[in-house]
Design a protein around this motif. Structure first.
Motif, PDB file in Angstrom:
ATOM      1  N   ASN A  83     -31.724   9.902 -18.195  1.00  0.00           N
ATOM      2  CA  ASN A  83     -31.640   9.231 -16.894  1.00  0.00           C
ATOM      3  C   ASN A  83     -30.657   8.063 -16.933  1.00  0.00           C
ATOM      4  O   ASN A  83     -29.913   7.831 -15.982  1.00  0.00           O
ATOM      5  N   ALA A  86     -27.081   9.444 -16.859  1.00  0.00           N
ATOM      6  CA  ALA A  86     -26.778   9.974 -15.527  1.00  0.00           C
ATOM      7  C   ALA A  86     -26.525   8.820 -14.558  1.00  0.00           C
ATOM      8  O   ALA A  86     -25.586   8.861 -13.751  1.00  0.00           O
ATOM      9  N   SER A  90     -22.865   7.979 -12.760  1.00  0.00           N
ATOM     10  CA  SER A  90     -22.788   7.980 -11.290  1.00  0.00           C
ATOM     11  C   SER A  90     -22.192   6.687 -10.732  1.00  0.00           C
ATOM     12  O   SER A  90     -21.760   6.662  -9.584  1.00  0.00           O
ATOM     13  N   GLU A 123     -27.475  19.632 -22.003  1.00  0.00           N
ATOM     14  CA  GLU A 123     -27.490  18.547 -21.005  1.00  0.00           C
ATOM     15  C   GLU A 123     -26.501  18.825 -19.885  1.00  0.00           C
ATOM     16  O   GLU A 123     -25.838  17.939 -19.378  1.00  0.00           O
ATOM     17  N   PHE A 126     -25.749  17.104 -15.883  1.00  0.00           N
ATOM     18  CA  PHE A 126     -25.054  15.879 -15.463  1.00  0.00           C
ATOM     19  C   PHE A 126     -24.066  16.168 -14.385  1.00  0.00           C
ATOM     20  O   PHE A 126     -23.240  16.922 -14.363  1.00  0.00           O
TER      21      PHE A 126
END
Length: 126
Positions: A83, A86, A90, A123, A126
């Motif tokens: 998290n 990510a 972002s 992963e 993403f």
């Protein structure tokens, strides 16, 4: 008897030493440090490094042996790190074209550090 504060300080020093060792190993492998002890709403990222197109979030664990160090990365901590990366990607335009990845660097006395690339598996979300 050693009090809690003394144990905490000793653990903090061991952790900083482990991070320095991890940084040296990553540098030798061609990684460039972008950040250390980065705070996010999901928790702290020990090391953030780049190598080519890879943006690596690296969790450093120092324990008495490598197996204990690996076991110290709980599923909850894995989710927190996923998290955090990510969230970081972002919010940074310069990270958008990079391939984010979560690695672990395990450190134990009298043994070579172990770098686990993509330590938490696939992963691609993403």
């Amino acid at each position: 008897m050693i009090d809690r504060r003394t144990r905490g300080r000793a653990a903090f020093r061991r952790g900083r030493g482990a991070e320095r060792l991890a940084l040296a190993l990553l540098w030798l492998k061609g990684y460039r440090l972008l950040g250390r002890n980065l705070r996010t709403p999901f928790g702290e990222i020990d090391l953030l490094a780049r190598r080519g197109r890879v943006l690596a979030v690296i969790e450093v664990k120092a324990r008495p042996d490598l197996a204990t160090a690996r076991a110290a990365i709980s599923p909850h901590q894995q989710a927190r790190l996923l998290n955090a990366v990510a969230w970081l990607v972002s919010r940074r335009d310069d990270f958008k074209d990079l391939q984010p990845r979560c690695d672990a660097l395990l450190i134990a006395p009298r043994t070579w550090p172990r770098h686990l690339v993509n330590a938490f598996g696939d992963e691609t979300h993403f």
